[in-house]
Design an enzyme around this catalytic site. Structure first.
Site, short mmCIF file in Angstrom:
data_model
loop_
_atom_site.label_atom_id
_atom_site.label_comp_id
_atom_site.label_asym_id
_atom_site.label_seq_id
_atom_site.Cartn_x
_atom_site.Cartn_y
_atom_site.Cartn_z
N GLU A 146 0.79 -1.23 0.00
CA GLU A 146 0.00 0.00 0.00
C GLU A 146 0.83 1.28 0.00
OE1 GLU A 146 -3.38 0.25 -0.22
OE2 GLU A 146 -3.36 -1.93 -0.55
N SER A 154 -45.24 -32.44 41.43
CA SER A 154 -44.92 -32.54 42.86
C SER A 154 -43.82 -31.59 43.30
CB SER A 154 -44.52 -33.98 43.19
OG SER A 154 -45.62 -34.86 42.99
#
Length: 857
Positions: free
Chosen positions: A86, A479
């Site tokens: 770059e 229960s």
């Protein structure tokens, strides 16, 4: 005038004109130029991350994937690759590369093409933060001025660090750290040279050069990057030769999740979005820390999934997922079995088929390639062939219904055929035939001292359904309701030694013209029985008689103290059998009251939130249990009716509500959990629930399997609905409370039983599903690990609790010391005063004094 003088004048004139143009352009554009001062305090948009208590990553949320890195955390070779590609003169120019500018200007002048790039990394940074990507001269001029400003403001390393963290690299990856994770599933430090070159080549055109979308273009671009690195001397010829030959292997990867808690992560995501809004939640880099321990959470997930597979295997094999090619089974003259396969696929075609099939949790898609008498061979993803031995297959009786299965198979050929697509999973190093469970499950664990969620699993697979059964599944509790009913009974004159008749009930309903006949499960009745034993054996008949004695309204008012909504509690006697529908989170919160000595805590999962600069922006302040505090708040009540508060639900810890109809009043700052039942009541019920595990002389409780944990501080209760559609187990120690549920999402299917006919046509039944058989195993598997680091703890009985020796049959005092007697706890003043067998018949029984009474203080 000599030509040399003229040349000097022309050059100076051009220079002055150039400076004038530049200065004029600057004056013209300066008001439109953004301030680069913001780069000094730039905050990159980063996703929200959710962590476990011990720092493991649970999930990540956000559109942009970014992993911010310091310049010294980025491999030097990657920096060299980016610079070579770059901006090779980055550390030499002042923000503008004049050589590149002249090159671009020449192209523009000769061809009119504005697409030629000459941007330095500094210019690209200016464009990334402040400008658009349009190819216009005015944008390039602005870019130049901004680049000069940036170079004045920041060092070269600071500019490069910002660029490498900000640059878009495709597939929603921003920055090189995110690109390493997204494309290769690696930390940036673990990248190969080939992978480094691929990432370094992406800024030019990330959408078309990334290796997921186009491996061929990624390869070509990688080779260019490697060539430039070789040219500038960043790599050797040998490194170049090796990297240029490396294959392009890439696929999309998510964040590196190290702890599995997707249901909890979704709870956190929703709460953060509701609190901060989507834009902030997904881009401000929030780090959310939760209450779950990653090791305990992993155990909970494994326990839940394995239990569902165990249930599924008990009920039979439902057949293949699909048939990839047909195979006709034929029996040979010698009694062996073979298959005719006219359309068998090649290995390459099988592999291609498997590539289109998804794994589900630990279930791997597989295609059967060969079946022998007692084994089968299958191909799984990646082309690997594995063998399923007889132990991995013999469970697969054909499924008929949840109530019945076919006879056990004698050969693998009765189960599988070549061409079938099935699921397999690896268990203890061996591959096993498996299938996607149809039943569902949930498991949640809380710290009873402050409500912190220690583990939460909302189902088998979050990928299949995001329905969180811990917080969203309202199911009949069976229960599991009984400890709370017994707690109400203790407040209305009953004791653990009270005798009730365990006998069938027949109540005629004149309105419907039918009789209500609640039954025990199993349908066995013991006659007169003490409350402790009735609770341990989960006697339905006794529970119905208790609720009749206490009264429906009194029972509901008492149950509301545990955080249950009154509207969820039926105002009839079916409440005794657990007809109320609650979520596992509501139920475990209620059990926490019994575990911590009578205090209602608020479940929460978020402990703190950090911003992207590691500043604490939220820290949870839980309502903790404080046994010694004199100012601990208590429940406000008027005429025995609780005053309802806002009907909201705590799921994370950012909100302040209990989900209960229980108001909280305090005399000081609200820092402590409110007391909702007495310490004596909580202690007595917790002690009674231990008998469900340890039983008594000559009898067992419903949770006897938990004896294997060898902990005497365990209290527990099974739960099964009458129609066996839901099974539960809830239990606790003083430091951890856990609830487990197993059932079906449709609320209509029954859990059923395991049954088949043998060769003589006689039905064989190995057992029906129940709380003990179906919901207790994952609870036990999780508790075994979660409790390993928590020593046994036996809190002293609270003031006002006494222990006396009673006769087991009558619940009265006794001087006997054999197995006909035992010590029982009572709230002081409720202990019996009569002897079952008075030693001095001349004295009235109420004057017989007990031989031994211990008062615990």
């Amino acid at each position: 005038m000599s030509w040399l003088k003229k040349l000097v004048i022309i050059t100076l004139s051009c220079f002055i004109a150039g400076l004038t143009v530049i200065f004029g352009s600057y004056l013209y554009l300066k008001d439109d130029l953004p301030s680069v001062e913001t780069l000094k305090d730039v905050r990159l948009q980063t996703p929200m991350r959710v962590f476990s208590q011990d720092g493991e990553l649970i999930s990540q949320f956000g559109e942009k994937r970014r992993i911010p890195l310091k310049i010294n955390e980025i491999p030097p070779l990657l920096i060299k690759a980016v610079l070579a590609t770059e901006d090779s003169r980055f550390y030499e120019h002042p923000g503008i590369d004049l050589i590149g500018v002249f090159r671009a200007a020449t192209v523009v002048a000769t061809t009119g093409d504005y697409s030629q790039g000459a941007s330095t990394i500094t210019q690209q940074l200016a464009r990334l933060f402040f400008l658009s990507r349009e190819k216009k001269i005015i944008r390039k001029v602005k870019e130049v001025f901004l680049a000069f400003h940036i170079e004045e403001l920041l060092t070269k390393d600071e500019i490069l660090e910002l660029y490498l963290n900000r640059i878009e690299l495709g597939q929603r990856a921003f920055g090189v750290g995110a690109a390493a994770q997204v494309y290769f599933g690696k930390n940036i430090q673990d990248l190969t040279l080939s992978e480094i070159a691929i990432i370094a080549g992406l800024p030019q055109a990330p959408s078309v050069l990334n290796p997921v979308r186009s491996p061929s273009r990624a390869r070509a671009r990688r080779n260019i990057v490697l060539g430039r690195m070789l040219t500038v001397g960043s790599i050797t010829q040998q490194q170049y030769d090796e990297a240029i030959q490396a294959p392009i292997v890439s696929k999309l990867h998510g964040a590196q999740i190290t702890a599995s808690a997707p249901y909890l992560a979704e709870m956190v995501r929703k709460e953060i979005v509701d609190t901060y809004g989507e834009e902030e939640a997904y881009s401000k880099g929030f780090q959310v820390f939760t209450t779950v321990n990653s090791a305990q959470q992993a155990t909970a997930v494994q326990a839940l999934q394995q239990n569902l597979h165990n249930y599924d295997e008990r009920h039979g094999f439902r057949g293949p997922v699909a048939v990839v090619w047909p195979a006709t089974r034929q029996e040979n003259a010698d009694g062996s079995v073979s298959f005719v396969e006219d359309k068998r696929l090649s290995d390459e075609a099988i592999l291609a088929y498997l590539d289109g099939q998804d794994a589900i949790e630990k279930l791997q898609p597989a295609v059967v390639t060969q079946v022998d008498d007692r084994s089968a061979q299958v191909m799984i993803s990646g082309g690997r062939k594995v063998e399923l031995n007889w132990d991995a297959l013999k469970w697969a009786r054909a499924y008929i219904s949840n109530e019945r299965q076919a006879n056990p198979p004698k050969s693998a050929t009765q189960i599988l055929a070549p061409g079938m697509q099935i699921y397999v999973r690896e268990l203890q190093g061996e591959w096993r035939l498996s299938q996607l469970p149809k039943a569902s499950s949930a498991l949640v664990a809380l710290d009873p001292h402050d409500g912190a969620v220690r583990a939460l699993v909302g189902g088998y697979s979050f990928g299949l359904t995001q329905f969180n059964r811990v917080t969203q599944a309202n199911r009949q509790v069976g229960s599991n309701i009984k400890p709370f009913i017994y707690s109400a009974a203790l407040e209305h004159g009953y004791t653990l030694a009270s005798i009730l008749n365990d006998a069938p009930i027949h109540e005629w309903d004149a309105g419907s013209g039918t009789a209500w006949r609640p039954k025990n499960s199993p349908d066995v009745y013991d006659g007169p029985i003490r409350l402790r034993e009735a609770l341990a054996k989960s006697k339905n008949a006794v529970s119905v008689r208790l609720i009749s004695g206490v009264g429906i309204d009194n029972t509901i008012n008492h149950l509301a103290k545990f955080g249950f909504h009154k509207n969820d509690l039926p105002r009839n006697q079916t409440l005794a059998l657990g007809s109320a529908s609650l979520t596992p989170l509501e139920l475990v919160t209620g059990y926490a009251v019994l575990a911590n000595g009578g205090y209602l805590v608020k479940p929460y999962v978020i402990t703190k939130i950090l911003d992207d600069q590691n500043n604490v922006i939220f820290e949870h302040q839980s309502l903790k249990v404080c046994q010694e505090c004199q100012s601990t708040p208590t429940i406000a009540a008027t005429n025995n009716e609780l005053q309802p508060n806002a009907d909201t639900t705590v799921e994370t810890g950012l909100t302040v509500a209990t989900g209960a109809e229980t108001p909280v009043t305090t005399t000081a700052a609200e820092t402590y959990a409110p007391r909702v039942i007495s310490a004596q009541n909580a202690f007595l019920i917790a002690e009674a629930m231990k008998s469900a595990i340890w039983g008594g002389d000559g009898w067992n409780g419903t949770a006897k399997n938990l004896k294997a944990l060898k902990r005497r501080d365990l209290s527990g209760k099974t739960g099964t609905t009458n129609d066996v559609k839901d099974s539960w187990f809830s239990g606790f120690t003083p430091d951890l409370v856990i609830t487990s549920w197993v059932g079906f999402d449709d609320a209509e299917s029954v859990l059923g039983r395991t049954a088949w006919n043998n060769n003589l046509g006689v039905e064989q039944v190995s057992g029906g599903e129940s709380g003990a058989r179906t919901a207790l195993p994952p609870w036990q598997a999780y508790a075994e690990v979660a409790l390993a680091d928590l020593p046994e703890k036996f809190p002293p009985a609270p003031v006002g609790v006494v222990s006396v020796r009673i006769d087991n049959k009558t619940g009265l005092l006794t001087q006997a010391t054999d197995n006909s007697s035992s010590f029982e706890y009572f709230q002081q003043g409720t202990e019996p005063t009569q002897y079952a067998n008075p030693t001095n018949p001349d004295l009235p029984q109420n004057q017989q004094k007990p031989e031994e009474i211990d008062i615990f203080r």
